[in-house]
Write a protein that holds these residues in place. Structure first.
Motif, PDB file in Angstrom:
ATOM      1  N   ASP A 116       0.849  -1.184   0.000  1.00 16.39           N
ATOM      2  CA  ASP A 116       0.000   0.000   0.000  1.00 16.39           C
ATOM      3  C   ASP A 116       0.889   1.239   0.000  1.00 16.39           C
ATOM      4  N   TYR A 117       0.515   2.219  -0.817  1.00 13.15           N
ATOM      5  CA  TYR A 117       1.262   3.471  -0.912  1.00 13.15           C
ATOM      6  C   TYR A 117       0.361   4.506  -1.573  1.00 13.15           C
ATOM      7  N   PRO A 118       0.641   5.803  -1.405  1.00 19.01           N
ATOM      8  CA  PRO A 118      -0.174   6.835  -2.049  1.00 19.01           C
ATOM      9  C   PRO A 118       0.152   6.924  -3.545  1.00 19.01           C
ATOM     10  N   ALA A 119      -0.659   6.287  -4.366  1.00 18.61           N
ATOM     11  CA  ALA A 119      -0.395   6.181  -5.807  1.00 18.61           C
ATOM     12  C   ALA A 119      -0.409   7.528  -6.523  1.00 18.61           C
ATOM     13  N   ASP A 120      -1.044   8.518  -5.943  1.00 18.11           N
ATOM     14  CA  ASP A 120      -1.059   9.828  -6.587  1.00 18.11           C
ATOM     15  C   ASP A 120       0.291  10.539  -6.492  1.00 18.11           C
ATOM     16  N   MET A 121       1.107  10.199  -5.480  1.00 17.17           N
ATOM     17  CA  MET A 121       2.401  10.866  -5.270  1.00 17.17           C
ATOM     18  C   MET A 121       3.599   9.954  -5.535  1.00 17.17           C
ATOM     19  N   CYS A 122       3.374   8.633  -5.487  1.00 11.91           N
ATOM     20  CA  CYS A 122       4.499   7.697  -5.491  1.00 11.91           C
ATOM     21  C   CYS A 122       4.302   6.588  -6.515  1.00 11.91           C
ATOM     22  N   ARG A 172      11.652  -1.730  -8.447  1.00 10.45           N
ATOM     23  CA  ARG A 172      12.386  -2.867  -7.891  1.00 10.45           C
ATOM     24  C   ARG A 172      13.849  -2.479  -7.757  1.00 10.45           C
ATOM     25  N   ARG A 173      14.395  -2.774  -6.589  1.00  7.78           N
ATOM     26  CA  ARG A 173      15.829  -2.581  -6.329  1.00  7.78           C
ATOM     27  C   ARG A 173      16.349  -3.868  -5.703  1.00  7.78           C
ATOM     28  N   GLY A 174      17.011  -4.671  -6.525  1.00  8.55           N
ATOM     29  CA  GLY A 174      17.486  -5.971  -6.052  1.00  8.55           C
ATOM     30  C   GLY A 174      16.316  -6.884  -5.723  1.00  8.55           C
ATOM     31  N   CYS A 175      16.270  -7.363  -4.496  1.00  6.13           N
ATOM     32  CA  CYS A 175      15.199  -8.255  -4.048  1.00  6.13           C
ATOM     33  C   CYS A 175      13.972  -7.495  -3.562  1.00  6.13           C
ATOM     34  N   ASN A 176      14.069  -6.209  -3.424  1.00  9.91           N
ATOM     35  CA  ASN A 176      13.017  -5.427  -2.781  1.00  9.91           C
ATOM     36  C   ASN A 176      12.279  -4.510  -3.737  1.00  9.91           C
ATOM     37  N   GLU A 177      10.997  -4.321  -3.437  1.00  8.14           N
ATOM     38  CA  GLU A 177      10.241  -3.242  -4.050  1.00  8.14           C
ATOM     39  C   GLU A 177      10.383  -2.037  -3.134  1.00  8.14           C
ATOM     40  N   VAL A 178      10.502  -0.853  -3.725  1.00  5.65           N
ATOM     41  CA  VAL A 178      10.678   0.377  -2.959  1.00  5.65           C
ATOM     42  C   VAL A 178       9.692   1.411  -3.478  1.00  5.65           C
ATOM     43  N   ALA A 179       9.024   2.117  -2.565  1.00  8.28           N
ATOM     44  CA  ALA A 179       8.129   3.208  -2.960  1.00  8.28           C
ATOM     45  C   ALA A 179       8.950   4.490  -3.047  1.00  8.28           C
ATOM     46  N   VAL A 180       8.884   5.131  -4.216  1.00  9.85           N
ATOM     47  CA  VAL A 180       9.650   6.355  -4.462  1.00  9.85           C
ATOM     48  C   VAL A 180       8.730   7.439  -5.002  1.00  9.85           C
ATOM     49  N   SER A 181       9.222   8.646  -4.994  1.00 11.23           N
ATOM     50  CA  SER A 181       8.483   9.782  -5.541  1.00 11.23           C
ATOM     51  C   SER A 181       8.286   9.605  -7.050  1.00 11.23           C
ATOM     52  N   LYS A 182       7.103   9.954  -7.541  1.00  4.94           N
ATOM     53  CA  LYS A 182       6.850   9.869  -8.987  1.00  4.94           C
ATOM     54  C   LYS A 182       7.728  10.829  -9.774  1.00  4.94           C
ATOM     55  N   THR A 183       8.101  11.945  -9.166  1.00  6.11           N
ATOM     56  CA  THR A 183       8.876  12.955  -9.879  1.00  6.11           C
ATOM     57  C   THR A 183      10.380  12.752  -9.778  1.00  6.11           C
ATOM     58  N   ASN A 184      10.843  11.988  -8.762  1.00  3.98           N
ATOM     59  CA  ASN A 184      12.269  11.770  -8.586  1.00  3.98           C
ATOM     60  C   ASN A 184      12.482  10.414  -7.909  1.00  3.98           C
ATOM     61  N   GLU A 185      12.927   9.426  -8.668  1.00  2.00           N
ATOM     62  CA  GLU A 185      13.101   8.075  -8.136  1.00  2.00           C
ATOM     63  C   GLU A 185      14.194   7.978  -7.074  1.00  2.00           C
ATOM     64  N   ASP A 186      15.007   9.008  -6.926  1.00  2.00           N
ATOM     65  CA  ASP A 186      16.035   9.010  -5.889  1.00  2.00           C
ATOM     66  C   ASP A 186      15.471   9.426  -4.533  1.00  2.00           C
ATOM     67  N   GLU A 187      14.262   9.961  -4.527  1.00  2.00           N
ATOM     68  CA  GLU A 187      13.612  10.403  -3.283  1.00  2.00           C
ATOM     69  C   GLU A 187      12.627   9.338  -2.812  1.00  2.00           C
ATOM     70  N   PRO A 188      12.611   9.035  -1.494  1.00  2.00           N
ATOM     71  CA  PRO A 188      11.628   8.077  -0.982  1.00  2.00           C
ATOM     72  C   PRO A 188      10.215   8.651  -1.063  1.00  2.00           C
ATOM     73  N   CYS A 189       9.244   7.782  -1.031  1.00  2.00           N
ATOM     74  CA  CYS A 189       7.843   8.175  -1.054  1.00  2.00           C
ATOM     75  C   CYS A 189       7.537   8.977   0.198  1.00  2.00           C
ATOM     76  N   ASP A 190       6.899  10.129   0.023  1.00  2.00           N
ATOM     77  CA  ASP A 190       6.536  10.990   1.145  1.00  2.00           C
ATOM     78  C   ASP A 190       5.078  10.730   1.501  1.00  2.00           C
ATOM     79  N   GLY A 191       4.835   9.591   2.104  1.00  2.00           N
ATOM     80  CA  GLY A 191       3.487   9.212   2.486  1.00  2.00           C
ATOM     81  C   GLY A 191       3.524   7.864   3.180  1.00  2.00           C
ATOM     82  N   PRO A 192       2.377   7.421   3.670  1.00  2.00           N
ATOM     83  CA  PRO A 192       2.366   6.104   4.357  1.00  2.00           C
ATOM     84  C   PRO A 192       2.561   4.969   3.370  1.00  2.00           C
TER      85      PRO A 192
END
Length: 111
Positions: A75-81, A85-105
């Motif tokens: 679960d993640y805020p799909a409107d912002m994030c 996939r990074r290696g074995c993990n899925e990571v929630a990131v910002s839609k505008t900048n994949e280097d930034e983590p998702c700013d939401g729950p």
């Protein structure tokens, strides 16, 4: 705001460990066999390439116990994030900048 992010992170970590997905393979002899890999009792094997990563351990009776080690975002805020996939993990990131983590729950599970 910092407290909300902190507690969201702690809850996400707890969820990951609470919902770990494990399985076993019954033994047919003194060693363990799984997907062409043979392990002696006490030996471990770790698959570290995605999409599903796991770690297995051979027990004394030849039984194999395995658990997934990668994280899957549930679960993640799909409107912002978005999820990448990074290696074995899925990571929630910002839609505008994949280097930034998702700013939401974000909620994740091991699997």
């Amino acid at each position: 705001m910092e407290r909300i992010i902190f507690f969201s992170g702690i809850i996400s970590i707890i969820l990951v460990y609470a919902e770990a997905s494990c399985w076993g393979v019954p033994g047919k002899g003194p060693s363990c066999n799984y997907e062409g890999i043979t392990l002696d009792p006490g030996q471990t094997y770790e698959k570290t390439t995605g999409p599903k990563c796991y770690k297995c351990e051979c027990n004394e009776g030849g039984d194999l116990g395995c658990c997934y080690t990668g994280m899957i975002i549930r679960d993640y805020p799909a409107d912002m994030c978005k999820v990448v996939r990074r290696g074995c993990n899925e990571v929630a990131v910002s839609k505008t900048n994949e280097d930034e983590p998702c700013d939401g729950p974000v909620a994740a599970v091991l699997g």
